[in-house]
Design an enzyme around this catalytic site. Structure first.
Site: not given
Length: 369
Positions: A76, A124, A147, A155
């Site tokens: 992302g 992402g 992350e 995530d």
């Protein structure tokens, strides 16, 4: 056909290219200078394209690729999320809400969904590929969930897809953020087939030449015909050590096991983990252990979505993005500095229910059937 987001000036470069190529519905991420990092507009473009291709009888399969030669998608747009969080915008929440819904949608897509994970695939980018029915890697694949190094946690459902195997490879991948080769990615259950990068044009052309209405078996057979075995990766060489050293339920126990082992691999892991956010490591491991016991992908996505609120309220996320993306000094100053100083209250903030869950079937109490 350009992006299906709102109209733009004539000189605008679309972030998503949507087109039909023979029997293929193609989705091409088109931000090569930003390693095809996802924006909200791109998430919405992909969602709309999936709707159109699902009901188009001439489309046999969907193919997702990234423009440029460096990667499918680096994740992302973290800088945009950082900036939005800083000013209290609802844009980060909106992005995650729609991104996670897209991840779940891909996992239940009724037509073959083929993702070519050529080059860098992170965050992402993992979310738009790992749930596909056919996941292709190349010798250039560098798959990672880094992350914990920016004060966040893996995530897009990582607490689901990294916990589906009966081993600790997912724990190692999530905590260390170490990049995986093609063979590593397949071994971890995150990809299916290896196609050399210089063969991709011929491979894509063969897929597009399939007859409309071809079965999933026909798609699988075509992919198998163009696939070869990759060279062995590092995960296979260290798999027994990973299962032994990362099989604990606290980060402290994992670090102690690594120190006691003392071998070259254990020393490397210790060095890598020492640079990560202590709070992020603790939250990540708890998410993984909860994910291992969860009944569904949606349950994991819902829990991760709830945790993003704490991310936006944390010090470590903004500090991690500053050090990695903004100032690029690679010297984040974490709070707490030491793992021993991470409190239960610090961690509990990431596991609070949200007022507006992602999925309609979620009850008011947050339970997911």
């Amino acid at each position: 056909m350009p992006s299906m987001s709102d109209p733009h000036p004539a000189d605008f470069t679309p972030e998503t290219l949507i087109e039909r190529q023979g029997a293929l519905g193609r989705i091409r991420l088109n931000r090569p200078k930003a390693l095809n990092s996802l924006t909200l507009g791109m998430v919405r473009d992909i969602e709309t394209a999936l709707d159109d291709f699902e009901y188009d009888p001439t489309i046999t399969a969907v193919l997702v690729t990234g423009e440029g030669e460096r990667g499918l998608c680096a994740g992302g747009d973290i800088r945009a999320i950082h900036d939005g969080g800083k000013v209290g915008s609802d844009a980060p929440e909106t992005f995650w809400r729609e991104e996670y819904r897209l991840n779940a949608r891909i996992g239940r897509y009724p037509k073959p969904y083929i993702a070519i994970m050529d080059g860098i695939v992170m965050g992402g980018g993992v979310g738009i590929s790992v749930y596909g029915s056919h996941r292709i890697v190349t010798e250039r694949t560098r798959f990672a969930m880094p992350e914990t190094g920016i004060g966040f946690f893996p995530d897009v459902g990582a607490s689901w897809f990294l916990t589906r195997q009966d081993n600790e490879l997912g724990t190692y991948i999530a905590l260390t953020g170490e990049p995986l080769s093609a063979a590593d990615t397949i071994l971890a259950g995150l990809a299916d087939s290896f196609v050399p990068s210089d063969h991709l044009p011929v491979f894509i052309k063969a897929l597009s030449d399939l007859s409309s209405g071809s079965s999933t078996d026909a798609v699988s057979a075509m992919i198998a015909a163009h696939s070869v075995a990759p060279e062995e990766g590092k995960l296979a060489q260290n798999r027994q050590a990973i299962d032994r050293l990362f099989a604990f339920d606290t980060v402290e126990q994992i670090l102690e096991a690594l120190r006691e082992d003392g071998g070259a691999f254990a020393r490397h892991c210790l060095a890598v983990l020492s640079a990560k956010s202590p709070l992020s490591l603790t939250v990540t491991l708890r998410l993984l252990r909860l994910g291992r016991q969860s009944p569904s992908l949606k349950a994991c996505l819902e829990r991760e979505f709830a945790a993003t609120a704490a991310v936006l309220a944390s010090h470590d996320f903004y500090e991690g993005v500053r050090a990695a993306v903004i100032d690029k000094d690679r010297n984040p100053q974490w709070r707490p500095v030491r793992l021993a100083d991470v409190t239960e209250n610090d961690v509990a903030a990431y596991f609070q229910p949200v007022a507006r869950p992602i999925f309609a079937e979620t009850s008011k109490q947050g339970a997911i059937p």
